[in-house]
Design a protein around this motif. Structure first.
Motif, PDB file in Angstrom:
ATOM      1  N   THR A   6       6.757  39.925  67.155  1.00 30.40           N
ATOM      2  CA  THR A   6       7.896  39.888  66.236  1.00 30.40           C
ATOM      3  C   THR A   6       9.115  39.210  66.857  1.00 30.40           C
ATOM      4  OG1 THR A   6       8.877  42.011  66.904  1.00 30.40           O
ATOM      5  CG2 THR A   6       7.123  42.071  65.239  1.00 30.40           C
ATOM      6  N   LEU A   7       9.087  38.974  68.175  1.00 29.88           N
ATOM      7  CA  LEU A   7      10.248  38.436  68.871  1.00 29.88           C
ATOM      8  C   LEU A   7      10.336  36.923  68.714  1.00 29.88           C
ATOM      9  CD1 LEU A   7       9.917  40.419  72.229  1.00 29.88           C
ATOM     10  CD2 LEU A   7      11.562  40.866  70.380  1.00 29.88           C
ATOM     11  N   PRO A   8      11.544  36.373  68.610  1.00 35.42           N
ATOM     12  CA  PRO A   8      11.686  34.917  68.582  1.00 35.42           C
ATOM     13  C   PRO A   8      11.439  34.336  69.970  1.00 35.42           C
ATOM     14  CG  PRO A   8      13.848  35.951  68.649  1.00 35.42           C
ATOM     15  CD  PRO A   8      12.847  37.077  68.499  1.00 35.42           C
ATOM     16  N   GLU A   9      11.100  33.064  70.009  1.00 32.14           N
ATOM     17  CA  GLU A   9      10.952  32.375  71.285  1.00 32.14           C
ATOM     18  C   GLU A   9      12.251  32.498  72.081  1.00 32.14           C
ATOM     19  OE1 GLU A   9       9.196  28.055  72.580  1.00 32.14           O
ATOM     20  OE2 GLU A   9      10.869  28.051  71.166  1.00 32.14           O
ATOM     21  N   SER A  10      12.137  32.812  73.366  1.00 33.52           N
ATOM     22  CA  SER A  10      13.333  33.001  74.191  1.00 33.52           C
ATOM     23  C   SER A  10      13.716  31.683  74.876  1.00 33.52           C
ATOM     24  CB  SER A  10      13.087  34.082  75.237  1.00 33.52           C
ATOM     25  OG  SER A  10      12.183  33.611  76.230  1.00 33.52           O
ATOM     26  N   ARG A  11      14.925  31.667  75.412  1.00 35.96           N
ATOM     27  CA  ARG A  11      15.424  30.433  76.034  1.00 35.96           C
ATOM     28  C   ARG A  11      14.643  30.081  77.303  1.00 35.96           C
ATOM     29  NH1 ARG A  11      20.219  32.635  74.008  1.00 35.96           N
ATOM     30  NH2 ARG A  11      20.713  33.695  75.969  1.00 35.96           N
ATOM     31  N   LEU A  12      14.388  31.066  78.139  1.00 38.66           N
ATOM     32  CA  LEU A  12      13.637  30.779  79.369  1.00 38.66           C
ATOM     33  C   LEU A  12      12.183  30.438  79.052  1.00 38.66           C
ATOM     34  CD1 LEU A  12      15.052  33.451  81.839  1.00 38.66           C
ATOM     35  CD2 LEU A  12      15.344  30.968  81.967  1.00 38.66           C
ATOM     36  N   GLU A  13      11.619  31.092  78.053  1.00 39.40           N
ATOM     37  CA  GLU A  13      10.267  30.747  77.613  1.00 39.40           C
ATOM     38  C   GLU A  13      10.205  29.276  77.211  1.00 39.40           C
ATOM     39  OE1 GLU A  13       7.148  31.883  73.980  1.00 39.40           O
ATOM     40  OE2 GLU A  13       9.200  32.658  73.966  1.00 39.40           O
ATOM     41  N   ARG A  14      11.205  28.833  76.461  1.00 40.42           N
ATOM     42  CA  ARG A  14      11.235  27.449  76.003  1.00 40.42           C
ATOM     43  C   ARG A  14      11.400  26.495  77.192  1.00 40.42           C
ATOM     44  NH1 ARG A  14      15.533  27.857  73.019  1.00 40.42           N
ATOM     45  NH2 ARG A  14      14.360  28.899  71.380  1.00 40.42           N
ATOM     46  N   ARG A  15      12.223  26.887  78.144  1.00 41.13           N
ATOM     47  CA  ARG A  15      12.488  26.017  79.301  1.00 41.13           C
ATOM     48  C   ARG A  15      11.268  25.885  80.204  1.00 41.13           C
ATOM     49  NH1 ARG A  15      17.775  26.509  83.275  1.00 41.13           N
ATOM     50  NH2 ARG A  15      17.087  25.000  84.849  1.00 41.13           N
ATOM     51  N   GLU A  16      10.628  27.006  80.514  1.00 38.28           N
ATOM     52  CA  GLU A  16       9.480  26.988  81.429  1.00 38.28           C
ATOM     53  C   GLU A  16       8.153  26.753  80.712  1.00 38.28           C
ATOM     54  OE1 GLU A  16       9.227  27.436  84.781  1.00 38.28           O
ATOM     55  OE2 GLU A  16      10.860  28.715  85.493  1.00 38.28           O
ATOM     56  N   LYS A  17       8.166  26.897  79.378  1.00 34.38           N
ATOM     57  CA  LYS A  17       6.927  26.833  78.594  1.00 34.38           C
ATOM     58  C   LYS A  17       5.950  27.923  79.046  1.00 34.38           C
ATOM     59  CE  LYS A  17       7.295  21.986  77.246  1.00 34.38           C
ATOM     60  NZ  LYS A  17       8.702  21.848  77.695  1.00 34.38           N
ATOM     61  N   LEU A  18       6.488  29.140  79.157  1.00 35.11           N
ATOM     62  CA  LEU A  18       5.707  30.307  79.576  1.00 35.11           C
ATOM     63  C   LEU A  18       6.084  31.477  78.675  1.00 35.11           C
ATOM     64  CD1 LEU A  18       6.135  30.024  83.458  1.00 35.11           C
ATOM     65  CD2 LEU A  18       4.121  29.388  82.105  1.00 35.11           C
ATOM     66  N   GLU A  19       5.158  31.914  77.815  1.00 35.85           N
ATOM     67  CA  GLU A  19       5.516  32.918  76.816  1.00 35.85           C
ATOM     68  C   GLU A  19       5.727  34.301  77.406  1.00 35.85           C
ATOM     69  OE1 GLU A  19       2.661  33.287  73.720  1.00 35.85           O
ATOM     70  OE2 GLU A  19       1.093  34.057  75.032  1.00 35.85           O
ATOM     71  N   GLN A  20       5.205  34.568  78.616  1.00 36.32           N
ATOM     72  CA  GLN A  20       5.433  35.888  79.205  1.00 36.32           C
ATOM     73  C   GLN A  20       6.918  36.123  79.503  1.00 36.32           C
ATOM     74  OE1 GLN A  20       3.755  33.349  80.545  1.00 36.32           O
ATOM     75  NE2 GLN A  20       3.443  33.557  82.752  1.00 36.32           N
TER      76      GLN A  20
END
Length: 244
Positions: A192-206
């Motif tokens: 349910t969570l939106p994509e986070s900023r660090l996830e987008r930067r590193e391309k790592l969903e964890q």
């Protein structure tokens, strides 16, 4: 714990289209992964798919395939959807997400990934193995986990994940293995969570989970299985498994 082990697989992989059915040692890759998952013997196993051709191969081999929507954004979303279809009542309190491109993973690794969940504070468990060469440390496709194991400890908390070689300084570096054991409520929340900023930067969903305050426990294993993301990876896997 009552785990359900799910393997997300789709034919439209960006870097290696058709990956689940790629031939390795005379069999489709997805069947090698399915064999390893069954051998772990931690609970029911199913492949979460969106392509009828993959489902047909899995079923012909005696496996269970669950059809999910093709437009799902990630393997975690696909596993969540499959878990709801298979177990709407939530009898399985743990969902193990095994990537469908790890045909050489040891069944013991899948048993090991459950161990951090013995701590009630752990929302998600995963695996790490020692990085053994400077090349491995430099390679962006090798994800690194910043975690610190006490002497003789087999588990530690993840502090961060990156494609860079972290942490800096003397000491071991840890190769993150893309297998996750989710508490069911943590997986329900994650999707349910939106994509986070660090996830987008590193391309790592964890990192989405970590930025939302979820705690990830790492179990260490002796070696990292060979993941297949590119045609070159596939050729190396074919050579290794033919020689085994």
């Amino acid at each position: 714990m009552n785990p359900l082990l799910l393997i997300p697989a789709r034919m439209a992989a960006t870097r290696l289209p058709g990956k689940p059915l790629a031939d390795i040692a005379g069999r489709p890759m997805i069947l090698h992964v399915l064999d390893r998952a069954r051998a772990a013997d931690i609970g029911p196993v199913a492949v979460a798919v969106c392509d009828e051709e993959v489902a047909a191969v899995v079923r012909a081999a005696g496996g269970m395939a669950v059809m999910t929507a093709p437009g799902l954004a990630s393997g975690s979303d696909r596993v969540h959807a499959a878990a709801r279809l298979l177990d709407l009542d939530g009898r399985h309190d743990i969902v193990v997400n095994l990537q469908g491109d790890l045909p050489s993973i040891a069944p013991g690794h899948l048993r090991a990934v459950l161990t951090p969940l013995a701590d009630a504070l752990c929302d998600i468990a995963t695996l790490v193995a020692p990085i053994t060469s400077p090349e491995e440390a430099r390679t962006p496709s090798v994800v690194k986990a910043a975690c610190d194991f006490a002497p003789d400890a087999e588990q530690a908390w993840a502090l961060y994940f990156s494609r860079a070689a972290i942490p800096w300084g003397e000491g071991p570096l840890w190769h993150h293995i893309g297998v996750y054991a989710w508490r069911r409520d943590a997986l329900d929340r994650f999707v349910t969570l939106p994509e986070s900023r660090l996830e987008r930067r590193e391309k790592l969903e964890q990192l989405r989970a970590m930025e939302a305050g979820m705690r990830i426990g790492c179990a260490r294993v002796a070696d990292a299985p060979f993941g297949i993301d590119t045609p070159a990876d596939l050729e190396r896997a074919r050579a290794r498994m033919a020689a085994a």
